[in-house]
Design a protein around this motif. Structure first.
Motif, PDB file in Angstrom:
ATOM      1  N   ASP A  83       0.814  -1.217   0.000  1.00 49.38           N
ATOM      2  CA  ASP A  83       0.000   0.000   0.000  1.00 49.38           C
ATOM      3  C   ASP A  83       0.852   1.273   0.000  1.00 49.38           C
ATOM      4  O   ASP A  83       0.349   2.347  -0.300  1.00 49.38           O
ATOM      5  CB  ASP A  83      -0.922   0.022   1.223  1.00 49.38           C
ATOM      6  N   VAL A  84       2.123   1.163   0.361  1.00 46.44           N
ATOM      7  CA  VAL A  84       2.980   2.355   0.403  1.00 46.44           C
ATOM      8  C   VAL A  84       3.377   2.765  -1.017  1.00 46.44           C
ATOM      9  O   VAL A  84       3.377   1.944  -1.937  1.00 46.44           O
ATOM     10  CB  VAL A  84       4.242   2.106   1.255  1.00 46.44           C
ATOM     11  N   PRO A  85       3.722   4.041  -1.219  1.00 51.43           N
ATOM     12  CA  PRO A  85       4.156   4.489  -2.550  1.00 51.43           C
ATOM     13  C   PRO A  85       5.454   3.794  -2.969  1.00 51.43           C
ATOM     14  O   PRO A  85       6.327   3.529  -2.146  1.00 51.43           O
ATOM     15  CB  PRO A  85       4.381   5.989  -2.362  1.00 51.43           C
ATOM     16  N   VAL A  86       5.548   3.529  -4.265  1.00 49.51           N
ATOM     17  CA  VAL A  86       6.735   2.870  -4.825  1.00 49.51           C
ATOM     18  C   VAL A  86       7.254   3.688  -6.007  1.00 49.51           C
ATOM     19  O   VAL A  86       6.514   3.973  -6.958  1.00 49.51           O
ATOM     20  CB  VAL A  86       6.420   1.440  -5.306  1.00 49.51           C
ATOM     21  N   SER A  87       8.523   4.057  -5.948  1.00 51.61           N
ATOM     22  CA  SER A  87       9.197   4.697  -7.069  1.00 51.61           C
ATOM     23  C   SER A  87       9.979   3.628  -7.824  1.00 51.61           C
ATOM     24  O   SER A  87      10.495   2.687  -7.210  1.00 51.61           O
ATOM     25  CB  SER A  87      10.141   5.795  -6.567  1.00 51.61           C
ATOM     26  N   ALA A 110       3.517   3.020 -10.315  1.00 50.93           N
ATOM     27  CA  ALA A 110       4.622   3.756  -9.701  1.00 50.93           C
ATOM     28  C   ALA A 110       4.217   5.200  -9.424  1.00 50.93           C
ATOM     29  O   ALA A 110       3.400   5.781 -10.139  1.00 50.93           O
ATOM     30  CB  ALA A 110       5.847   3.731 -10.612  1.00 50.93           C
ATOM     31  N   VAL A 111       4.829   5.782  -8.385  1.00 51.86           N
ATOM     32  CA  VAL A 111       4.586   7.186  -8.056  1.00 51.86           C
ATOM     33  C   VAL A 111       5.782   8.056  -8.424  1.00 51.86           C
ATOM     34  O   VAL A 111       5.745   9.271  -8.268  1.00 51.86           O
ATOM     35  CB  VAL A 111       4.278   7.383  -6.564  1.00 51.86           C
ATOM     36  N   GLY A 112       6.847   7.430  -8.882  1.00 55.24           N
ATOM     37  CA  GLY A 112       8.043   8.173  -9.236  1.00 55.24           C
ATOM     38  C   GLY A 112       8.965   7.311 -10.055  1.00 55.24           C
ATOM     39  O   GLY A 112       8.687   6.136 -10.312  1.00 55.24           O
TER      40      GLY A 112
END
Length: 246
Positions: A83-87, A110-112
């Motif tokens: 659930d946490v953001p992943v780059s 992906a967030v980044g």
């Protein structure tokens, strides 16, 4: 992912980089598959950053040889597992145009992204690369946090001034963070003084080099480990395997 939720998650990730106190950098360990991502999330890390070399190893490829489709599929498996953001480290972009690269990153959840400013061991023209970063930033429309890797200390002459110039041009083009990979520890204060915005520094886990807090005090905004965690896991598996009957 629709534009709203994607932008919200990217903003959540972006906020983790802001107003970091000296000595308190954002630590982003690197998962190489869904199982390792879940372990790292359960350990309490607020976000993760995939290392391309570790994913390559997990898929049976040499570093830099993973086909784009397999890399994006691996990233998607990781983002679905947590659930946490992943780059995502997408190397030099696989020759994709900015819009297609952004679309594929967002499809993978992906967030980044990390984007290198070298290819085939050769530094790219910094002005051309800055233009590409600007196109990526425009296409992302706030939905991706762009970490621009500066390869001066890997494939260049290691000149600090040149690294600062390249990094500053990438920030001016819209990069959210810069990553002078393998920069010597003693030049970090010079890089910090010359580069606006967040600074990514490579660290070694478990006492391999200065601790994250020390690197933070020298100017690091965030800490990543490259493929070190995956390699450490491989060492542990070899030790276990060595004790089993063949």
């Amino acid at each position: 992912m629709s534009p709203g939720p994607a932008r919200d998650k990217a903003e959540r990730f972006r906020a983790l980089h802001q107003e970091r106190a000296p000595g308190d950098p954002l630590v982003l360990p690197g998962p190489w598959d869904a199982a390792s991502a879940r372990v790292l999330e359960a350990a309490g890390f607020p976000a993760l950053a995939t290392p391309s070399a570790a994913i390559a190893a997990s898929l049976g490829y040499a570093d830099g040889a993973t086909p784009a489709d397999e890399m994006f599929a691996a990233v998607a498996r990781i983002t679905r597992a947590v659930d946490v953001p992943v780059s995502a480290d997408v190397e030099a972009g696989y020759g994709l145009g900015a819009r297609e690269l952004v679309e594929r990153l967002l499809e993978a959840g992906a967030v980044g992204c990390n984007l290198e400013d070298s290819e085939g061991g050769v530094l790219k023209d910094p002005h051309e690369h800055a233009g590409y970063l600007a196109e990526v930033r425009e296409a992302a429309a706030g939905r991706l946090f762009v970490n621009a890797r500066v390869d001066t200390f890997v494939h260049g002459d290691g000149d600090v001034g040149r690294a600062v110039e390249r990094a500053a041009s990438y920030v001016a083009a819209g990069a959210d963070c810069v990553y002078p990979i393998l920069a010597p520890v003693d030049v970090l204060p010079l890089l910090r003084a010359g580069i606006p915005g967040p600074l990514n520094v490579l660290a070694g886990p478990d006492g391999d080099g200065p601790a994250p807090a020390v690197l933070g005090g020298l100017g690091a905004t965030r800490i990543t480990f490259g493929p070190a965690l995956q390699r450490r896991a491989g060492d542990a598996l070899r030790e276990i395997a060595g004790g089993l009957p063949a």
